[in-house]
Design an enzyme around this catalytic site. Sequence first.
Site, PDB file in Angstrom:
ATOM      1  N   HIS A 117     -86.742  42.636  47.154  1.00 54.67           N
ATOM      2  CA  HIS A 117     -87.214  42.223  48.579  1.00 54.67           C
ATOM      3  C   HIS A 117     -87.397  40.704  48.481  1.00 54.67           C
ATOM      4  O   HIS A 117     -88.138  39.958  47.368  1.00 54.67           O
ATOM      5  CB  HIS A 117     -88.510  42.727  48.946  1.00 54.67           C
ATOM      6  CG  HIS A 117     -88.257  44.195  49.268  1.00 54.67           C
ATOM      7  ND1 HIS A 117     -87.696  44.502  50.841  1.00 54.67           N
ATOM      8  CD2 HIS A 117     -88.469  45.248  48.719  1.00 54.67           C
ATOM      9  CE1 HIS A 117     -87.746  46.046  50.741  1.00 54.67           C
ATOM     10  NE2 HIS A 117     -88.074  46.051  49.695  1.00 54.67           N
ATOM     11  N   THR A 133     -85.415  42.864  32.500  1.00 57.38           N
ATOM     12  CA  THR A 133     -85.431  41.903  33.510  1.00 57.38           C
ATOM     13  C   THR A 133     -84.270  40.788  33.627  1.00 57.38           C
ATOM     14  O   THR A 133     -84.217  39.691  34.395  1.00 57.38           O
ATOM     15  CB  THR A 133     -86.732  41.124  33.544  1.00 57.38           C
ATOM     16  OG1 THR A 133     -86.919  40.512  32.436  1.00 57.38           O
ATOM     17  CG2 THR A 133     -87.911  42.126  34.073  1.00 57.38           C
TER      18      THR A 133
END
Length: 230
Positions: A156, A208
């Site tokens: 997002h 990540t």
Amino acid sequence: MIVESLIKKITGKAVDIHPDVPMAYILQRGMNYGFGLFRGFVRGIGFGQKGKRLFIGQGVSILAKRKLFVGKNVRIGKKVSIDALSKEGIHFADNVKIGDYSQIIGTGSIKNMGIGLKVGKNSSFSEYSLFGSAGGITIGDNVIAGQNVRFHAENHNYSDLNKLIVEQGVSRKGISVGHNCWIGAGAVFLDGSSIGSGCVVAANSVITKNFPDNVIVAGVPAKIIKMIGC
């Protein structure tokens, strides 16, 4: 030897049975497998592609069947939920296994079509796996994974202080996993991350960033703790 030969003929794969395994257990597993093959035959009608010996467990939910492509000897465990709606579809190569209670999401929102998922041959994911593949997920051959492994190929946006986060849309980079990897239980892959071939991911690690071939990674966020073979 007779039982092993029969199992190989039915499933297409060789199997070694420990001498202490009761025959009643083997028969019960065989019945469950037979029912699963029957479900695969019936429910596989309408798939984008269906190979031989498709196994579907009890309570499996499938949406957008025409976007689901499976090779031979694919096993979809019980209570698995598959929403195959996506640009490129959901692809399982030969001998792929998706564990019980797993969830595969091709598109997070019908407003913004997702890319989809590709899982290479002989790759196996255990129970409660999650594939959020809106940004695209590619997994290589011969990958094994423990329970509760999660992939989130979408983020997002949140940098505009004048808008609610829910109004700022999403970004997508995708996730990739190489060949011959072992992913420990509880590992999480975030959008834009990848691991090369021959890697080991420690349990509960959060991936990540991008990692090369033949490394062991661990931690939150994950980092290289060892080069394999060195």
